[in-house]
Design an enzyme around this catalytic site. Structure first.
Site, PDB file in Angstrom:
ATOM      1  CE  LYS A 128      -3.159   2.710   3.058  1.00  0.00           C
ATOM      2  NZ  LYS A 128      -4.149   2.622   4.102  1.00  0.00           N
ATOM      3  CE  LYS A 172      -6.664   8.724   8.126  1.00  0.00           C
ATOM      4  NZ  LYS A 172      -7.117   7.728   8.519  1.00  0.00           N
ATOM      5  NE  ARG A 225     -10.788  -1.168   3.708  1.00  0.00           N
ATOM      6  CZ  ARG A 225     -11.366  -1.412   4.812  1.00  0.00           C
ATOM      7  NH1 ARG A 225     -12.455  -1.962   4.992  1.00  0.00           N
ATOM      8  NH2 ARG A 225     -10.510  -1.100   5.998  1.00  0.00           N
TER       9      ARG A 225
HETATM   10  N1  BES Z   1      -4.249   4.632   6.681  1.00  0.00           N
HETATM   11  C1  BES Z   1      -5.319   4.310   7.597  1.00  0.00           C
HETATM   12  C2  BES Z   1      -5.100   3.368   8.715  1.00  0.00           C
HETATM   13  C3  BES Z   1      -4.018   3.916   9.969  1.00  0.00           C
HETATM   14  C4  BES Z   1      -4.412   4.074  10.962  1.00  0.00           C
HETATM   15  C5  BES Z   1      -2.754   3.433   9.652  1.00  0.00           C
HETATM   16  C6  BES Z   1      -3.532   4.690  12.067  1.00  0.00           C
HETATM   17  C7  BES Z   1      -1.815   3.919  10.594  1.00  0.00           C
HETATM   18  C8  BES Z   1      -2.119   4.383  11.749  1.00  0.00           C
HETATM   19  C9  BES Z   1      -6.234   3.662   6.753  1.00  0.00           C
HETATM   20  O1  BES Z   1      -6.390   4.219   5.446  1.00  0.00           O
HETATM   21  C10 BES Z   1      -7.861   3.927   7.481  1.00  0.00           C
HETATM   22  O2  BES Z   1      -8.181   5.329   7.552  1.00  0.00           O
HETATM   23  N2  BES Z   1      -8.597   3.001   7.878  1.00  0.00           N
HETATM   24  C11 BES Z   1      -9.870   3.291   8.431  1.00  0.00           C
HETATM   25  C12 BES Z   1     -10.735   2.160   7.933  1.00  0.00           C
HETATM   26  C13 BES Z   1     -12.046   2.463   8.236  1.00  0.00           C
HETATM   27  C14 BES Z   1     -12.629   3.662   7.719  1.00  0.00           C
HETATM   28  C15 BES Z   1     -12.734   1.306   7.967  1.00  0.00           C
HETATM   29  C16 BES Z   1      -9.623   3.258  10.200  1.00  0.00           C
HETATM   30  O3  BES Z   1      -8.826   2.339  10.542  1.00  0.00           O
HETATM   31  O4  BES Z   1     -10.494   3.985  10.704  1.00  0.00           O
HETATM   32 ZN    ZN Z   2      -4.711   4.632   4.710  1.00  0.00          ZN
HETATM   33 MN    MN Z   3      -7.443   5.807   5.150  1.00  0.00          MN
END
Ligand code: BES
Ligand code: ZN
Ligand code: MN
Length: 506
Positions: free
Chosen positions: A275, A287, A361
């Protein structure tokens, strides 16, 4: 920091020829009476005094520095505790040494290699011992490079001379074994540091095109074929996931493919997929501000893949690898993907985007298809995929989701050798149903519960029944404070696991 390693006897007579001499010592050795001096009887006595006060027990991670005041070739004696001859103990001892040597501003270093380490044992060969200590030393020395107004002067390289503690310990064979291990340790550490540097780069310095340039550079150096699929070709190829995530940004996405053919007669091809989100704002599902700066590390999976490919390029194992990196910047804008949008991935599967922050994903779906169309027969993806994995496992273990227990066990075993922990999640069919959509083949988020599993299973839906393992490094690829050989910030996790996995088979 550059290192130069040599193996051999100390240049005799010359006092203070070294800034420091590292003496590895176990608790048992510390208690033992008699025997040859460790450094010099007076220095040893001082260590025993410290030990009697309970200030040094020779335990893992413990260290103490004693000035030798002309009594020894090393100006400082650095005693480092370790629990015995295992790869983990020696990597830890290497890292503890590095931290202390860095503080001493040491540039000329002597490391006394205990006979038990030099001879190795059934669990940890001499090569493995040398590799692990070297990895610990180099990785433990690393700190995230700072961009500063005033540039510091270039530091001299660190000279490390390994010296067998018992003279005539094994002669030339011991030297050959030790040196081979040191060499492998250097390669593994350098691949990891490459990944750390890349991951630590700020988002304004590293964009998807930049990631592609790094891949091209590696390809050029090791004669890998490199394909850089730009946004126009990606549209033509139907990469709805990559394009969807990338289209909100002024910096266009890239699908990056590296081909390594080390076994032309074999049909087995490893698909190693990373990724590469160079910055993840979350997109329209933005975020929160707090901690968002850490999302510069959302290409840690891509960095791990590139770091691994450098090691593959050096070791040239008899295997085939197709490495795929899905690179994009996830931004909100008037052109960005919106919740409720339905996209068509390259596989033909349609996806309802319910959360634009579940972008990894989406790009990985197309990356798996890219690897499969180019002949990959087993797949490993490495991704900072979910915050949920950190809730479950903290920063202690990488989470795994798989459709193939045997492949997973191989990876876990390689991780154990490398000192990187991997812990499997279950993938019961009920979890997959959380991704059922009213609007498309599947949706990109299964909600809060079991987030790491549903995230993994989304990717697995694109594996076309090939053996596949997903490694979620969101918890382990970035640390808030350093730990052993792992630095604060990017850790370069999974580089050594993957390199171990891929280089120990043919
Ligand atoms: N890049 C993030 C995940 C992440 C979180 C990496 C903290 C490193 C540290 C990923 O793209 C993300 O935002 N995932 C979401 C998924 C959700 C929206 C289903 C998450 O984990 O909140
Ligand atoms: Zn991400
Ligand atoms: Mn994300």
């Amino acid at each position: 920091m550059k290192f130069q390693f040599t193996y051999g006897a100390a240049a005799s007579g010359e006092l203070s020829a070294f800034d420091a001499t590292v003496k590895l010592i176990t608790g048992e050795e510390l208690q033992a009476q008699g025997g040859a001096p460790w450094i010099h009887p007076q220095v040893d006595d001082e260590l025993r005094r410290l030990s009697a006060k309970g200030l040094f027990k020779g335990e893992k991670g413990q260290k103490v520095t004693i000035a030798t005041l002309g009594l020894h070739a090393g100006a400082q004696a650095l005693f480092v505790g370790y629990g015995g001859v295992t790869a983990d103990e020696l990597r830890e001892a290497g890292a503890a040494s590095a931290k202390a040597l860095r503080k001493l501003k040491a540039r000329r270093v002597q490391v006394l290699v205990p006979s038990s380490v030099l001879s190795g044992n059934a669990d940890c060969s001499a090569e493995r011992a040398a590799q692990s200590f070297t990895e610990g030393l180099i990785l433990g020395w690393y700190e995230r490079p700072k961009r500063k107004r005033e540039h510091g002067k270039e530091l001299e390289p660190v000279d490390v001379q390994f010296i067998p503690e018992a003279q005539e310990a094994g002669g030339e064979t011991a030297k050959a074994r030790w040196s081979a291990g040191v060499k492998r340790g250097e390669l593994f550490a350098e691949g990891t540091l490459f990944a750390r540097d890349l991951t630590n780069m700020p988002g304004n310095e590293l964009i998807p095109e930049g990631l592609a340039e790094y891949a091209e550079e590696i390809g050029h150096r090791y004669s890998f074929d490199v394909e850089i699929i730009d946004e126009f070709t990606a549209i033509d190829m139907g990469m709805g996931g990559l394009i969807g995530v990338g289209k909100g940004s002024a910096h266009p996405p890239r699908m990056i493919v590296l081909h390594y053919e080390g076994a032309p007669d074999s049909k087995d091809v490893w698909g190693i997929i990373g990724k590469g989100i160079t910055f993840d704002t979350g997109g329209i599902s933005l975020k929160r501000a707090e901690g968002m700066e850490e999302m510069i590390g959302d290409m840690g999976g891509a960095a791990a893949v590139l770091g691994t490919m450098r090691i593959i390029g050096e070791l040239k194992p008899k295997i085939n690898v197709i490495a795929v990196i899905a690179a994009a910047e996830n931004m909100p804008s008037d052109r960005a993907l919106k919740p409720g949008d339905v996209i068509v991935t390259m596989s033909g599967r349609t996806v309802e985007v319910v959360n634009t922050d579940a972008e990894g994903r989406l790009v990985l779906a197309d990356a798996l298809t890219t690897a499969i169309r180019r002949g990959a027969t087993r797949l490993i993806d490495i991704a900072t995929l979910t915050g949920a994995v950190e809730v479950a496992l903290g920063n202690v273990a990488t989470g795994a989701v798989t459709n193939d227990e045997l492949l997973l066990q191989d990876i876990i075993r390689a991780g154990r050798t490398a000192g990187e922990r991997i812990w499997p999640f279950p993938s019961y069919p009920e979890y997959r149903r959380q991704l059922d959509s009213d609007a498309a083949d599947l949706k990109n988020s299964g909600g809060r519960f079991a987030g790491t599993i549903t995230g993994g299973l989304f990717i697995g839906a694109f594996a076309e029944d090939l053996p596949w393992v997903h490694l979620d490094i969101a918890g382990t690829s970035w640390l808030k404070s350093s730990r052993g050989w792992e630095s604060k910030g990017a850790t370069g996790v999974m580089v050594r696991t993957l390199a171990e996995l891929l280089s120990s088979r043919s």
